[in-house]
Design a protein around this motif. Structure first.
Motif, mmCIF file in Angstrom:
data_model
loop_
_atom_site.group_PDB
_atom_site.id
_atom_site.type_symbol
_atom_site.label_atom_id
_atom_site.label_comp_id
_atom_site.label_asym_id
_atom_site.label_seq_id
_atom_site.Cartn_x
_atom_site.Cartn_y
_atom_site.Cartn_z
ATOM 1 N N LYS A 1 -18.656 -4.599 6.339
ATOM 2 C CA LYS A 1 -17.956 -5.792 6.001
ATOM 3 C C LYS A 1 -17.893 -7.206 6.372
ATOM 4 O O LYS A 1 -18.118 -8.190 6.086
ATOM 5 N N THR B 1 -17.354 0.149 5.813
ATOM 6 C CA THR B 1 -17.281 0.776 4.202
ATOM 7 C C THR B 1 -17.796 2.138 4.264
ATOM 8 O O THR B 1 -17.149 2.916 3.462
ATOM 9 N N GLU C 1 -21.139 -2.161 -2.564
ATOM 10 C CA GLU C 1 -19.877 -2.546 -2.799
ATOM 11 C C GLU C 1 -19.415 -4.113 -2.700
ATOM 12 O O GLU C 1 -18.693 -4.713 -3.180
ATOM 13 N N SER D 1 -23.048 0.171 1.055
ATOM 14 C CA SER D 1 -22.098 -0.993 1.394
ATOM 15 C C SER D 1 -22.589 -2.278 0.758
ATOM 16 O O SER D 1 -21.674 -3.048 0.521
#
Length: 306
Positions: A127, A198, A150, A147
């Motif tokens: 993130k 994540t 997302e 990740s």
């Protein structure tokens, strides 16, 4: 940066070099008048810049009368320098595993082979790394495909530019318990979780679904110490550098977690859609050569260098 690029003519040189970088060899370049209009200068300035690029060995042009002028050759490393992109900046996971060290080594070697220098920063948490790219601080970030997918739901300005294949990011994850008496997650357990990871966050939430857990937010790199100190009862961790004799581990049990893990094993390179120069530089990278060096670092046949 080259002092020439700081002058007005130098700025035009930078822009023209960049435009030529994106033109394929044997394709026609824009007309002199069009280049002059696009850059807000006279035709003479454009002609001077093109002549300089030819004399420096950066390009070779061929005029074909009414058919226009064609780009017959381009020296990519030279053009990269003139357009101010002789260096790429990337951000990767902390290099605690040979797999990550191998990936960093492969990317560095391949960028150098293409006439570019690669500056790598390291940061925990996909993130955080992807947010750095969103804010324009780095040309690209390395994360797992899961990740990245997302993040792109929230940030459509991001795209995956390079994919390195299965098990290029991690081999597998497992549940790690602080005591060998545990066989599965139990109500009331203290679970170590990194809010910026994540992959780990999703796996833990899926594996502990419908159970009453106490989630303890910790730095991913500190989780194994907390397992040893028994300040937490369990966590989920990448097994590439974990000694199974030292830790009590169990495989993932949730079918959905196992399915998601397939996307977590692949390393991808993520960049902003509007970073055209960075995208071009990354397009020069040969993925197979990067993977070859990564595998050699993992087996100990190549020393890490990045």
């Amino acid at each position: 940066m080259n002092e020439r690029l700081l002058s007005k003519k130098g700025m035009i040189l930078q822009k023209i070099a960049e435009s030529l970088l994106f033109i394929e060899v044997d394709h026609r370049i824009p007309k002199i008048g069009d280049l002059a209009s696009m850059n807000g200068v006279g035709r003479g300035t454009i002609q001077t810049v093109l002549k300089y690029l030819e004399e420096s060995g950066s390009i070779r042009l061929e005029a074909k009368g009414h058919l226009g002028t064609f780009l017959r050759y381009k020296n990519i490393p030279q053009l990269l320098k003139f357009c101010g992109m002789e260096r790429l900046t990337g951000i990767m996971p902390l290099p605690y595993s040979k797999k990550y060290e191998g990936l960093a080594s492969g990317l560095s070697a391949e960028c150098q082979a293409q006439g570019m220098e690669l500056s790598i920063a390291f940061m925990r948490g996909a993130k955080l790394r992807l947010q750095e790219v969103v804010q324009g601080r780095y040309d690209f970030a390395i994360a797992s495909r899961f990740s990245a997918n997302e993040a792109m739901k929230e940030h459509p300005e991001l795209s995956i530019l390079l994919s390195f294949g299965s098990y290029s990011y991690v081999s597998k994850h497992a549940v790690i318990f602080s005591d060998r008496k545990y066989k599965s997650f139990e109500d009331g357990m203290k679970i170590g979780i990194d809010p910026f990871s994540t992959d780990q966050q999703v796996l833990i939430k899926e594996e502990t679904k419908n159970k009453n857990m106490q989630y303890i937010e910790l730095n991913y790199m500190h989780l194994l110490r907390h397992i040893q100190a028994k300040t937490i009862d369990a966590t989920i961790w990448n097994m590439d550098e974990v000694d199974n004799e030292r830790y009590h581990t169990m495989p993932l049990s949730s079918p959905l977690a196992k399915k998601m893990e397939e996307y977590m094993g692949e390393a991808v390179c993520v960049a902003r859609n509007d970073n055209k120069k960075g995208a071009y530089g990354l397009s020069l990278v040969h993925i197979e050569k990067v993977k070859q060096i990564q595998e050699m670092v993992e087996t100990g046949d190549h020393l890490p260098k990045y």
